[in-house]
Design an enzyme around this catalytic site. Sequence first.
Site: not given
Ligand SMILES: Nc1nc(=O)c2c([nH]1)NC[C@@H]1CN(c3ccc(C(=O)N[C@@H](CCC(=O)O)C(=O)O)cc3)CN21
Ligand SMILES: CC(C)C(=O)C(=O)O
Ligand SMILES: [Mg+2]
Length: 286
Positions: A65-66, A104, A134, A136, A203
Site C-alpha cells: 500500500d506504499s 497488501d 498481508k 497490519e 518494521e
Molecule cells: N517510500 C516509502 N518508503 C517506506 O519505507 C514506506 C513508505 N514509503 N510508505 C509507507 C511506510 C512509511 N514508512 C516510514 C516512513 C518514515 C520513516 C522515518 O522517517 N523514520 C525515521 C525514524 C523515526 C525515529 O527515529 O523515531 C527515520 O529517520 O528513518 C520510517 C518508515 C515505511 N513505509
Molecule cells: C514496506 C512494506 C512492508 C509495506 O507494507 C509496503 O510497502 O506497503
Molecule cells: Mg504496507
Amino acid sequence: MTHVTPARKQSGTSLYGGTSSRRITVRDIAAAKERGEKWPMLTAYDAMTASVFDQAGIPVLLVGDSMGNCHLGYESTVPVTMDEIALLSAAVVRGTRRSLVVGDLPFGSYQEGPVQALRNATRLVKEAGVGAVKLEGGERSADQIELLVQSGVPVMAHIGLTPQSVNAYGGYPVQGRGEEAAQQLLRDAKAVQDAGAFAVVLELVPAELAAEVTRSLHIPTVGIGAGPDCDGQVLVWTDMAGMTDGRVPRFVKQYAQLRQGLGDAARAFAEDVVGGAYPAEEHSFH
Ligand SMILES: Nc1nc(=O)c2c([nH]1)NC[C@@H]1CN(c3ccc(C(=O)N[C@@H](CCC(=O)O)C(=O)O)cc3)CN21
Ligand SMILES: CC(C)C(=O)C(=O)O
Ligand SMILES: [Mg+2]
C-alpha cells in the site's frame, strides 16, 4: 552469454538463486527458515518493474500500500483503496513467472473484522491472482489472520510500525523501545504465528529485539528498519533504486540512482527535440 546467473545459487531449492522456474509458494518460504537462509523482498506496483525483479530472482514481491505515496501521489498509505490494490496486484502477477506475489490489504479493508478481511483477501486471490495477502497488526488482527488462513489464504503479518496508523502515531516513530513495548511486540509476534501467518514483517524496531523475535518464532521474520538478524529483508523498490523524490528513511540503502538517470534521459531527449537532433535519418521513414 545473455543470461547472468545470480551469485548465490546451487541447491535448486534456495529462494534466491534457486534453479526452479515454477512459482515460489509459502511452503518454500517455510523451508527457507529451516535452512537458515536469508532472502530478499521488494515492493512492485506495475508489470514492467515486477518483471525486472522477477528476472533478477527476487523470490517475493509485495504489492504494498506504499503505492499510495510511491506511485499514486497520495501523502500516505491511508487513502489507498481495494480497487487500486487489486488493479496493480493483477499487473504485478501478469509481469511475473517465479515470484510469490503478496497483496497488501489497504486501510479500512480488514479492520471491521474477519468476514470483511476474508471478502477482500478473496478478491485479491481470485481477481488479481496473488499467492498471499498481508495485513497490519499483531494481537489486534489475529482473528482476521485465523479466518483467512483457515479459508486457504496465506497471510503475511506486519507488526512494529504499522503505517496505516500514521494518524494515531502522529508520524513514523521507532517501535518496541522500552521493556513494555518490547513485551507487546513479542506478544504480537506470537499471536500472528499462532493465528497461522506464514511470515511476519517487523518494521522499525530495535535490531536486538528483532533478533529475539526471529529466534523465538518458527515462521520467518522480514525486517524493514529492523536490523540484520531477520530472516528476510524488504525495501520499497523506489527507495532501494534511488527513484523516490526527496528524503528516504534512514534504514534505506540506495543501490542505484534511477531518479537522476531517468531525469538525465528526459532532458537529453528534450534537448535533441528542441535542437533538431532527434529524429535523425535512421529514425525516419521514406
Ligand atoms: N517510500 C516509502 N518508503 C517506506 O519505507 C514506506 C513508505 N514509503 N510508505 C509507507 C511506510 C512509511 N514508512 C516510514 C516512513 C518514515 C520513516 C522515518 O522517517 N523514520 C525515521 C525514524 C523515526 C525515529 O527515529 O523515531 C527515520 O529517520 O528513518 C520510517 C518508515 C515505511 N513505509
Ligand atoms: C514496506 C512494506 C512492508 C509495506 O507494507 C509496503 O510497502 O506497503
Ligand atoms: Mg504496507
